[in-house]
Write an enzyme that holds these catalytic residues in place. Structure first.
Site, PDB file in Angstrom:
ATOM      1  N   TYR A  78       0.835  -1.195   0.000  1.00 44.72           N
ATOM      2  CA  TYR A  78       0.000   0.000   0.000  1.00 44.72           C
ATOM      3  C   TYR A  78       0.876   1.254   0.000  1.00 44.72           C
ATOM      4  O   TYR A  78       1.959   1.271   0.599  1.00 44.72           O
ATOM      5  CB  TYR A  78      -0.850   0.060   1.265  1.00 44.72           C
ATOM      6  CG  TYR A  78      -2.166  -0.668   1.244  1.00 44.72           C
ATOM      7  CD1 TYR A  78      -3.058  -0.524   0.193  1.00 44.72           C
ATOM      8  CD2 TYR A  78      -2.557  -1.460   2.327  1.00 44.72           C
ATOM      9  CE1 TYR A  78      -4.291  -1.165   0.194  1.00 44.72           C
ATOM     10  CE2 TYR A  78      -3.789  -2.108   2.348  1.00 44.72           C
ATOM     11  CZ  TYR A  78      -4.654  -1.953   1.282  1.00 44.72           C
ATOM     12  OH  TYR A  78      -5.871  -2.584   1.295  1.00 44.72           O
ATOM     13  N   GLU A 124      -6.456  -0.048   7.995  1.00 43.61           N
ATOM     14  CA  GLU A 124      -6.471   0.327   9.412  1.00 43.61           C
ATOM     15  C   GLU A 124      -5.501   1.487   9.664  1.00 43.61           C
ATOM     16  O   GLU A 124      -4.945   1.633  10.741  1.00 43.61           O
ATOM     17  CB  GLU A 124      -6.152  -0.864  10.329  1.00 43.61           C
ATOM     18  CG  GLU A 124      -7.241  -1.907  10.387  1.00 43.61           C
ATOM     19  CD  GLU A 124      -7.330  -2.743   9.115  1.00 43.61           C
ATOM     20  OE1 GLU A 124      -8.396  -2.708   8.462  1.00 43.61           O
ATOM     21  OE2 GLU A 124      -6.345  -3.413   8.774  1.00 43.61           O
ATOM     22  N   ASN A 182      -9.584   0.873  -3.691  1.00 40.02           N
ATOM     23  CA  ASN A 182      -9.414  -0.252  -2.770  1.00 40.02           C
ATOM     24  C   ASN A 182     -10.759  -0.627  -2.157  1.00 40.02           C
ATOM     25  O   ASN A 182     -11.371   0.197  -1.467  1.00 40.02           O
ATOM     26  CB  ASN A 182      -8.436   0.120  -1.649  1.00 40.02           C
ATOM     27  CG  ASN A 182      -8.186  -1.044  -0.700  1.00 40.02           C
ATOM     28  OD1 ASN A 182      -7.619  -2.055  -1.087  1.00 40.02           O
ATOM     29  ND2 ASN A 182      -8.646  -0.902   0.534  1.00 40.02           N
ATOM     30  N   GLU A 183     -11.211  -1.824  -2.447  1.00 34.69           N
ATOM     31  CA  GLU A 183     -12.480  -2.320  -1.893  1.00 34.69           C
ATOM     32  C   GLU A 183     -13.579  -1.256  -2.012  1.00 34.69           C
ATOM     33  O   GLU A 183     -14.315  -0.988  -1.064  1.00 34.69           O
ATOM     34  CB  GLU A 183     -12.292  -2.748  -0.434  1.00 34.69           C
ATOM     35  CG  GLU A 183     -11.357  -3.938  -0.280  1.00 34.69           C
ATOM     36  CD  GLU A 183     -11.182  -4.375   1.168  1.00 34.69           C
ATOM     37  OE1 GLU A 183     -11.159  -3.491   2.057  1.00 34.69           O
ATOM     38  OE2 GLU A 183     -11.049  -5.577   1.414  1.00 34.69           O
ATOM     39  N   GLU A 263      -6.588 -10.542  -0.835  1.00 39.23           N
ATOM     40  CA  GLU A 263      -6.376 -10.413   0.607  1.00 39.23           C
ATOM     41  C   GLU A 263      -6.865 -11.699   1.273  1.00 39.23           C
ATOM     42  O   GLU A 263      -8.034 -11.820   1.632  1.00 39.23           O
ATOM     43  CB  GLU A 263      -7.115  -9.210   1.198  1.00 39.23           C
ATOM     44  CG  GLU A 263      -6.520  -7.868   0.851  1.00 39.23           C
ATOM     45  CD  GLU A 263      -7.150  -6.719   1.645  1.00 39.23           C
ATOM     46  OE1 GLU A 263      -7.963  -7.008   2.555  1.00 39.23           O
ATOM     47  OE2 GLU A 263      -6.843  -5.559   1.355  1.00 39.23           O
ATOM     48  N   TYR A 330      -1.125  -8.262  13.880  1.00 39.32           N
ATOM     49  CA  TYR A 330      -2.093  -8.910  12.991  1.00 39.32           C
ATOM     50  C   TYR A 330      -2.099 -10.438  13.106  1.00 39.32           C
ATOM     51  O   TYR A 330      -2.746 -11.114  12.318  1.00 39.32           O
ATOM     52  CB  TYR A 330      -1.826  -8.497  11.530  1.00 39.32           C
ATOM     53  CG  TYR A 330      -3.080  -8.408  10.681  1.00 39.32           C
ATOM     54  CD1 TYR A 330      -3.865  -7.264  10.703  1.00 39.32           C
ATOM     55  CD2 TYR A 330      -3.480  -9.457   9.867  1.00 39.32           C
ATOM     56  CE1 TYR A 330      -5.014  -7.172   9.935  1.00 39.32           C
ATOM     57  CE2 TYR A 330      -4.633  -9.373   9.088  1.00 39.32           C
ATOM     58  CZ  TYR A 330      -5.399  -8.230   9.137  1.00 39.32           C
ATOM     59  OH  TYR A 330      -6.540  -8.136   8.375  1.00 39.32           O
TER      60      TYR A 330
END
Length: 633
Positions: A78, A124, A182-183, A263, A330
């Site tokens: 990203y 996030e 993105n999404e 993802e 994560y």
């Protein structure tokens, strides 16, 4: 002139060689055989996500090498717009923001790159990577064809994509594909004109040959709004999903071409107050194998999570505001500190059944050291340090202004006014429109009374005399990064009411704590603290400082603040992020070895917002504690 001919000839030869190499390189989609093709041969990528913005630059090479030695042939990256253009028009691609250096390290390591330049990234990350200065326009519709938003996006992408074009695989670099937005299907706007505009921009700056793709969640609604003709549609899902069902959904939108899970979730994020998230290793490795057997290309999100240093954590909003913790571990195959986990080795065992993996041992974990206790001394409370923390002085306003209106985007602002009348009996101070964004720490005449908090604590009682000084320190705990509410202004939104009185005549101090810390102005032996009422340790927002001596070893460590309540920590001027052990689950802050000095005293600065322990000690440990859920205060 004659002496320069050989040099010119050699230069022309080198350029010709690179040109020929570039001409022979290709990365494309084979729609007949449902696969990618790299240099004409079928290709399946096995990739992992890594965020350069969450890892110390000194450790980029270490993390990339560990990913390569696991058997990955690609990484997914990203690009957070706000990390590079925090202030409008001021671009930063140096130091820990040197994206091209990171791409070059990946290239040297043997890793291809799947680039996700946004402009929105979620991740996030604060405001999903969008710069807070976009909110200067009060009613801007982000992620849409809003004219001002499109102009800002166009200006940013003109810079970023121009930098990225030489790194495309067909141009001799290692970027094999580029995601657009993105999404997007998860966002309310569903604005195809916006997506068409982005498609045009990406083609304009990157050319016609690079694969452009979208990624969306595993629902029809998300795929309908997130996909666009001319952009290859991929899907994302985790271990709780039926693989066949998910890929059948991708096939409905992309009947031919490779199956792609962009993802595949190896773990999950934590919010303050949550239980620490984890995803079962066996489920992850088993499902990865099943997708690879189908010929799918898979990116594991995350492979190395890293850390939300500074103020960069994001937040979610479902039924209430939930801030993401500092650690972005994560539960990924590489830990927050970059250490190989059992999950990594299980994944490597799966990968080696599908492709040859590099020969040699996995690079070891970076060394850790428990440096022990450090005792901190009080420097002063925030009110006594305003000349240092806000040297430009206050902004005067009849009514409260937001962070964005003052053009102070992250961290803290102090709002000061006086009590309009005598309030001898406890009188409610109210934010009637839920306007505390996100936490407010209340003092009268320097005496800390308590806090107010977005969505949960909107009233507190105040007493005092007419003319008493009312200070409200407001903390931005990270802008919402996902969903409808990403227009997340910070500060005091709307008026505060004391009893029946609307509070007015504010002095608003933007606090540049980072600069004050870096400049050494907040050390316990340097500060000139104005006299004030005697306070117990930790009563309200206070700065503390101390030194850590590492005795010649600058190794990774983990900082535990036992008995402290909530705040922020800096080591040698680097903002490690937020701590909040009373809320949990994260108990320790990761301190990368490169942040420490092996031979000089290391300056530790702590902003405690509520109450520090009387002992004033902090502890440097050799292991993290990320899964202790504390009191829900």
């Amino acid at each position: 002139m004659k002496s320069h001919v050989p040099f010119v000839l050699i230069s022309l030869f080198v350029l010709t060689v690179f040109s020929v190499l570039a001409d022979t390189r290709s990365f494309s989609i084979d729609y007949e055989n449902n696969c990618f093709r790299k240099d004409g041969k079928p290709f399946q990528y096995i990739s992992g996500s890594i965020h350069y913005s969450r890892i110390s630059r000194d450790y980029w090479k270490d993390r990339l090498l560990k990913m390569y030695m696991t058997g990955l042939n690609a990484i997914q990256v990203y690009v957070p717009w706000n990390f590079h253009e925090t202030i409008q028009g001021v671009l930063n691609f140096s130091g820990d923001r040197d994206l091209e250096y990171f791409l070059n390290l990946a290239n040297q390591t043997g890793l291809l790159v799947i680039l996700r330049p946004g402009p929105y990234i979620c991740a996030e990350w604060e405001m999903g990577g969008l710069p807070a200065w976009l909110l200067h326009k009060p009613n801007i519709i982000l992620r849409s064809a809003d004219a001002e938003y499109l102009q800002a996006v166009s200006d940013w992408l003109a810079v970023l994509l121009t930098k990225m074009k030489p790194w495309l695989y067909q141009n001799g670099g290692n970027i094999i594909s580029v995601q657009v937005e993105n999404e997007y299907g998860s966002y309310f706007a569903c604005d195809y004109n916006y997506m068409r505009h982005l498609h045009t921009l990406f083609r304009l700056f990157l050319g016609e040959d690079v694969i452009l793709f979208t990624t969306d969640g595993n629902t029809d609604k998300e795929m309908i709004c997130g996909t666009l003709e001319g952009l290859y549609a991929t899907i994302d899902f985790g271990t709780d999903t039926n693989i066949t069902t998910a890929f059948n959904r991708q096939r409905r939108f992309e009947p031919k071409g490779p199956l792609v899970n962009s993802e595949f979730y190896t773990g999950w994020l934590d919010h303050w107050g949550d239980k620490h998230a984890s995803v079962d290793t066996e489920k992850v490795s088993k499902m990865l194998g099943e997708m690879l057997v189908m010929g799918a290309s898979v990116n594991m999100y995350m492979f190395e999570g890293g850390t939300n240093f500074g103020y960069w954590n994001g937040a979610d909003y479902d039924t209430r505001f939930q801030s993401v913790v500092t650690s972005y571990d994560y539960n990924a195959p590489l830990s927050e500190a970059g250490d190989p986990t059992d999950k990594l080795f299980a994944i490597r065992d799966i990968i080696k059944t599908f492709r040859d993996i590099p020969v040699g041992p996995m690079p070891p974990a970076t060394p850790k050291l428990a440096y022990g206790f450090v005792t901190l001394l009080k420097v002063g409370n925030i009110s006594s340090l305003l000349d240092t923390l806000s040297p430009q002085g206050p902004v005067r306003s009849q009514y409260p202004l937001t962070f964005e209106e003052v053009k102070h985007y992250y961290g803290f602002m102090l709002y000061r006014t006086t009590l309009p009348r005598n309030v001898p009996e406890p009188t409610p101070l109210i934010s009637p429109l839920n306007g505390i964004r996100d936490r407010a720490y209340i003092s009268v005449n320097g005496v800390y009374l308590g806090f107010m908090e977005r969505d949960t604590t909107l009233v507190m009682n105040v007493t005092g005399r007419q003319g008493d000084q009312l200070d409200i320190l407001v903390e931005n705990m990270g802008r919402i990064n996902f969903g409808t509410y990403i227009n997340d202004n910070k500060g005091l939104l709307g008026n505060l009411i004391l009893g029946n009185d609307v509070l007015t005549d504010w002095l608003i101090y933007p606090l540049d704590i980072n600069t004050a810390v870096v400049s050494g102005w907040l050390q316990s032996d340097h500060s000139e603290v104005l006299p004030g009422p005697e306070l117990e340790p930790g009563d309200g927002p206070m700065i503390y400082s101390g030194t850590l001596k590492t005795k010649g070893l600058a190794w990774d460590s983990f900082l535990k603040l036992n008995g402290w309540t909530k705040g922020q920590v800096w080591v040698n001027g680097v903002n490690l992020g937020r701590y909040w052990p009373q809320r949990g689950p994260q108990e320790t802050l990761y301190v990368p070895g490169p942040f420490l000095n092996a031979t000089q005293p290391n300056i530790i600065t702590v902003l405690e917002l509520e109450r520090a322990p009387s002992h004033g000690r902090i502890l440097f440990m050799d292991r993290p504690q990320l899964d202790n859920t504390g009191q829900k205060t």
